[in-house]
Design a protein around this motif. Structure first.
Motif, PDB file in Angstrom:
ATOM      1  N   UNK A 139       7.848  14.864  -3.346  1.00  0.00           N
ATOM      2  CA  UNK A 139       7.702  13.480  -2.981  1.00  0.00           C
ATOM      3  C   UNK A 139       6.085  13.618  -1.871  1.00  0.00           C
ATOM      4  N   UNK A 140       5.646  13.094  -1.164  1.00  0.00           N
ATOM      5  CA  UNK A 140       4.278  12.469  -0.460  1.00  0.00           C
ATOM      6  C   UNK A 140       5.332  10.845  -0.154  1.00  0.00           C
ATOM      7  N   UNK A 141       5.636  11.678   1.570  1.00  0.00           N
ATOM      8  CA  UNK A 141       5.759  10.575   2.395  1.00  0.00           C
ATOM      9  C   UNK A 141       4.171   9.660   2.963  1.00  0.00           C
ATOM     10  N   UNK A 142       3.829   8.878   3.345  1.00  0.00           N
ATOM     11  CA  UNK A 142       2.526   8.444   3.576  1.00  0.00           C
ATOM     12  C   UNK A 142       2.701   7.112   4.886  1.00  0.00           C
ATOM     13  N   UNK A 143       2.557   7.508   5.971  1.00  0.00           N
ATOM     14  CA  UNK A 143       2.995   6.551   7.143  1.00  0.00           C
ATOM     15  C   UNK A 143       1.585   6.185   7.639  1.00  0.00           C
ATOM     16  N   UNK A 144       1.514   5.217   8.686  1.00  0.00           N
ATOM     17  CA  UNK A 144      -0.055   4.747   9.244  1.00  0.00           C
ATOM     18  C   UNK A 144      -0.627   4.535   8.113  1.00  0.00           C
TER      19      UNK A 144
ATOM     20  N   UNK B 232       6.480   5.299  -7.303  1.00  0.00           N
ATOM     21  CA  UNK B 232       6.435   4.630  -6.078  1.00  0.00           C
ATOM     22  C   UNK B 232       5.055   4.300  -5.569  1.00  0.00           C
ATOM     23  N   UNK B 233       4.143   3.806  -5.931  1.00  0.00           N
ATOM     24  CA  UNK B 233       3.211   2.805  -5.576  1.00  0.00           C
ATOM     25  C   UNK B 233       3.139   1.711  -5.063  1.00  0.00           C
ATOM     26  N   UNK B 234       2.407   1.097  -5.114  1.00  0.00           N
ATOM     27  CA  UNK B 234       1.835  -0.872  -4.395  1.00  0.00           C
ATOM     28  C   UNK B 234       1.601  -0.783  -3.384  1.00  0.00           C
ATOM     29  N   UNK B 235       1.000  -2.397  -3.710  1.00  0.00           N
ATOM     30  CA  UNK B 235       0.594  -2.871  -2.818  1.00  0.00           C
ATOM     31  C   UNK B 235       1.804  -2.536  -1.025  1.00  0.00           C
ATOM     32  N   UNK B 236       0.502  -2.631   0.040  1.00  0.00           N
ATOM     33  CA  UNK B 236       1.580  -2.139   1.668  1.00  0.00           C
ATOM     34  C   UNK B 236      -0.277  -3.134   2.671  1.00  0.00           C
ATOM     35  N   UNK B 237       0.429  -3.494   3.448  1.00  0.00           N
ATOM     36  CA  UNK B 237      -0.793  -3.779   4.861  1.00  0.00           C
ATOM     37  C   UNK B 237      -1.028  -3.150   5.194  1.00  0.00           C
ATOM     38  N   UNK B 238      -2.189  -2.400   6.062  1.00  0.00           N
ATOM     39  CA  UNK B 238      -2.022  -1.260   6.890  1.00  0.00           C
ATOM     40  C   UNK B 238      -0.428  -1.453   7.783  1.00  0.00           C
ATOM     41  N   UNK B 239      -1.031   0.049   8.127  1.00  0.00           N
ATOM     42  CA  UNK B 239       0.202   0.483   8.931  1.00  0.00           C
ATOM     43  C   UNK B 239       1.716   0.253   7.873  1.00  0.00           C
ATOM     44  N   UNK B 240       1.448   0.178   7.376  1.00  0.00           N
ATOM     45  CA  UNK B 240       2.614   0.403   6.083  1.00  0.00           C
ATOM     46  C   UNK B 240       3.109   1.760   6.013  1.00  0.00           C
ATOM     47  N   UNK B 241       4.449   1.459   5.511  1.00  0.00           N
ATOM     48  CA  UNK B 241       4.506   2.698   4.232  1.00  0.00           C
ATOM     49  C   UNK B 241       4.739   3.166   3.333  1.00  0.00           C
ATOM     50  N   UNK B 242       4.579   4.119   2.250  1.00  0.00           N
ATOM     51  CA  UNK B 242       5.103   4.501   0.875  1.00  0.00           C
ATOM     52  C   UNK B 242       5.663   5.543   0.797  1.00  0.00           C
ATOM     53  N   UNK B 243       6.417   6.207  -0.169  1.00  0.00           N
ATOM     54  CA  UNK B 243       6.919   6.959  -0.274  1.00  0.00           C
ATOM     55  C   UNK B 243       6.759   7.647  -2.498  1.00  0.00           C
ATOM     56  N   UNK B 244       5.771   8.464  -1.948  1.00  0.00           N
ATOM     57  CA  UNK B 244       5.505   8.311  -3.731  1.00  0.00           C
ATOM     58  C   UNK B 244       6.498   9.643  -4.078  1.00  0.00           C
ATOM     59  N   UNK B 245       7.075   9.949  -5.317  1.00  0.00           N
ATOM     60  CA  UNK B 245       7.675  11.006  -6.040  1.00  0.00           C
ATOM     61  C   UNK B 245       7.194  11.069  -7.273  1.00  0.00           C
ATOM     62  N   UNK B 246       7.212  12.540  -7.950  1.00  0.00           N
ATOM     63  CA  UNK B 246       7.169  13.444  -8.891  1.00  0.00           C
ATOM     64  C   UNK B 246       7.584  14.208  -9.824  1.00  0.00           C
ATOM     65  N   UNK B 247       7.869  13.335 -11.041  1.00  0.00           N
ATOM     66  CA  UNK B 247       8.655  14.121 -11.315  1.00  0.00           C
ATOM     67  C   UNK B 247       8.880  15.163 -12.621  1.00  0.00           C
TER      68      UNK B 247
ATOM     69  N   UNK C 100      -0.007  13.983 -13.309  1.00  0.00           N
ATOM     70  CA  UNK C 100       0.400  13.363 -14.007  1.00  0.00           C
ATOM     71  C   UNK C 100      -0.203  11.823 -14.130  1.00  0.00           C
ATOM     72  N   UNK C 101       0.110  10.790 -14.910  1.00  0.00           N
ATOM     73  CA  UNK C 101      -1.052   9.944 -15.154  1.00  0.00           C
ATOM     74  C   UNK C 101      -1.471   9.431 -13.739  1.00  0.00           C
ATOM     75  N   UNK C 102      -0.507   9.420 -12.642  1.00  0.00           N
ATOM     76  CA  UNK C 102      -0.985   9.139 -10.979  1.00  0.00           C
ATOM     77  C   UNK C 102      -0.052   7.283 -11.530  1.00  0.00           C
ATOM     78  N   UNK C 103      -0.505   7.054  -9.592  1.00  0.00           N
ATOM     79  CA  UNK C 103       0.167   6.050  -9.205  1.00  0.00           C
ATOM     80  C   UNK C 103      -1.094   5.603  -8.272  1.00  0.00           C
ATOM     81  N   UNK C 104      -1.128   3.950  -8.710  1.00  0.00           N
ATOM     82  CA  UNK C 104      -1.847   3.000  -7.510  1.00  0.00           C
ATOM     83  C   UNK C 104      -1.546   2.623  -6.448  1.00  0.00           C
ATOM     84  N   UNK C 105      -2.014   3.211  -4.979  1.00  0.00           N
ATOM     85  CA  UNK C 105      -1.624   2.785  -3.673  1.00  0.00           C
ATOM     86  C   UNK C 105      -2.195   1.895  -3.355  1.00  0.00           C
TER      87      UNK C 105
END
Length: 115
Positions: free
Chosen positions: A79-84, A8-23, A106-111
């Motif tokens: 899950x980790x919902x990340x806002x703002x 669920x990681x990735x590149x996002x602009x400031x103020x954006x949101x991402x949702x990380x998942x961990x299985x 885990x191996x991690x996910x880049x945000x």
């Protein structure tokens, strides 16, 4: 064998949101508290959030009010919902569990948050 796989990681602009998942696998997931940590380049690893097996949550002051940790024990997911998001949130995010006195990561996910 305990395995944790983040996504669920990735590149996002400031103020954006991402949702990380961990299985999670290899554990009776519903019995364990789960944590998210993060590590930014050149910085110490930082605890981010925790959720108990009963669903109680705690957060680092740096993310309180912006991040939400949750779990679905039927799916063995946390899950980790990340806002703002802001550039200071840029890091590799990992989920962890302590099982039989061993901490599993885990191996991690880049945000990456751009300004």
């Amino acid at each position: 064998q305990v395995q944790l796989v983040e996504s669920g990681g990735g590149l996002v602009q400031a103020g954006g949101s991402l949702r990380l998942s961990c299985a999670a696998s290899g554990i009776t997931f519903s019995l364990y508290a789960m944590n998210w940590y993060r590590q930014a380049p050149g910085k110490e690893r930082e605890w981010v959030a925790r959720i108990t097996r009963g669903g109680d949550t705690n957060y680092a002051d740096s993310v309180k009010g912006r991040f939400t940790i949750s779990r679905d024990s039927a799916k063995n997911m946390v899950y980790l919902q990340m806002n703002s998001l802001n550039p200071e949130d840029t890091a590799v995010y990992c989920c962890t569990v302590s099982h039989r006195s061993t901490n599993y990561w885990g191996q991690g996910t880049q945000v990456t948050v751009s300004s």
